[in-house]
Design an enzyme around this catalytic site. Sequence first.
Site, PDB file in Angstrom:
ATOM      1  N   GLU A 174       0.827  -1.205   0.000  1.00  0.00           N
ATOM      2  CA  GLU A 174       0.000   0.000   0.000  1.00  0.00           C
ATOM      3  C   GLU A 174       0.868   1.264   0.000  1.00  0.00           C
ATOM      4  O   GLU A 174       0.655   2.200   0.767  1.00  0.00           O
ATOM      5  CB  GLU A 174      -0.961  -0.011   1.191  1.00  0.00           C
ATOM      6  CG  GLU A 174      -1.840  -1.263   1.223  1.00  0.00           C
ATOM      7  CD  GLU A 174      -2.828  -1.286   2.395  1.00  0.00           C
ATOM      8  OE1 GLU A 174      -2.767  -0.377   3.252  1.00  0.00           O
ATOM      9  OE2 GLU A 174      -3.669  -2.205   2.441  1.00  0.00           O
ATOM     10  N   GLU A 212      -5.079  -9.214   0.192  1.00  0.00           N
ATOM     11  CA  GLU A 212      -5.431  -9.214   1.619  1.00  0.00           C
ATOM     12  C   GLU A 212      -6.928  -9.026   1.785  1.00  0.00           C
ATOM     13  O   GLU A 212      -7.522  -8.145   1.170  1.00  0.00           O
ATOM     14  CB  GLU A 212      -4.727  -8.076   2.380  1.00  0.00           C
ATOM     15  CG  GLU A 212      -3.228  -8.203   2.538  1.00  0.00           C
ATOM     16  CD  GLU A 212      -2.634  -7.021   3.301  1.00  0.00           C
ATOM     17  OE1 GLU A 212      -3.337  -6.467   4.195  1.00  0.00           O
ATOM     18  OE2 GLU A 212      -1.494  -6.647   3.008  1.00  0.00           O
TER      19      GLU A 212
END
Length: 499
Positions: free
Chosen positions: A121, A268
């Site tokens: 991220e 995820e």
Amino acid sequence: MLLMMLKPWLAISILFAFHISNVIGAFVGMNIGTDVSNLPPASDVVALLKANQITHVRLFNADAHMLNALANTSIEVIIGVTNDEVLGIGESPSAAAAWVNKNVAAYMPSTNITAIAVGSEVLTAIPNAAPVLVPAMNYLHKALVASQLNNQVKVSTPQSMDVIARAFPPSTATFNSSWNSTIFQILQFLRNTNSYFMLNAYPYYEYVHSDGIFPIEYALFQPLSAVKQIVDPNTLFHYVSMFDALVDAAYNSIAALNFSDIPIVVTETGWPWDGGANEPDATKENAETFNNNLIRRVSNDTGPPSQPKNPINTFIYEMFNEDKRPGPVSERSWGIFSTNGSEVYSLSLGSSAGISDNSTAVFCIAKKGADENKLQDGINWACGQGHANCSAIQSGQPCYFPDTLENHASYAYNDYYQRMRSVGGTCDFDGTAITTTQDPSSKTCKFTGSSTPGGLFPPAAFGPISPTSQSSTIRASVIVYTLAVFFALLMLDVNVHFV
């Protein structure tokens, strides 16, 4: 001594007690976190993966111990460039080449590395690294080309849902305009290298942040009533789960930048099983519901409404709690398993774990809550004087996990009982054992069961007793065991190998 090898498992963070890749074209894998105290040996981690038939894992770094232990297992591995490494690799082709040589080429083909996840991220976690993210991806890919590994190993970068300005309705979703230039370059790279978009999509966070706009059933893949149907007003697509809507929002954001044919892999997702006073939805019940329904959803081998032919390959976050993570309680409560290998809550693909179709089969198992010292004494006796075959509960073997005294005692007690019950062997073990007709087997650990119900109340006979009578008990056990084997050979006319 066998029991000296049965050491308690300490702590770790990795992935399953069920087979999560049983359909062609779609799989559910597991993330392996690193913020865990007292990590066990990598060999024990891989033994747990193999015992639970895990076929896809994602490592957040390039840990040498794990990569070595994963060799020759065929488990597909995504390895991560950490956020701390992104800047250096993005500024230096030689640093990228060195990283690939050290962390990829050195382990292939024995270790089945299939992708490199560049950072985690990055755009929202370390935005200062955004200018070098795509250069880092390019340098790593060129290093793979130089090593002739580019066809086996793809390069991508996981992004959170925060890069999408507004996820609902999915049909109008677009990337946050402040990241358009970087994301456009990422998509160009993925298309040119035939790679895929890595998306971290958490319905838990989307539900919590929606302040009640969406029902929790929607986040948990549960059926919605007629008055709660979620419909995209532009496409009229019905979304039965928030998970599907989030993936579709990402697909439409990609399409808004005029890209297509770039598949999405959810790197995820998951649900926390515990939380603080202000986190009422982080419960075991919700976590169990979410992950079981997620597995069923992915196993359908279909995509979201806008991309029905693209299966949603997914990695659950995560195998074990990362107890060293800062923040609220929920941040440390995503683990599927306790560190001893037992399930935090039950997960299933809907198939029975049992092995016996005979409802009258009888098993001897440890009592719940039995005294641990007595359980250890019972294991010692069963695996010693009792002549039970306890090899399956040694480290690395199929019945080692869960690594608890109760589990090991159940296996040892049952093996002794099945061998000796016909000649008077009991299921007692100083009050720590009980008979049951419920098969305690798992997918990888099979318990032998009797086929007659008479064993529920066998006559009093041999079992662990006080030290004062130990020598006579050993002699009696040996005699009875020998006679049992003799008569078994006469009846079955088979050869037996004694060890």
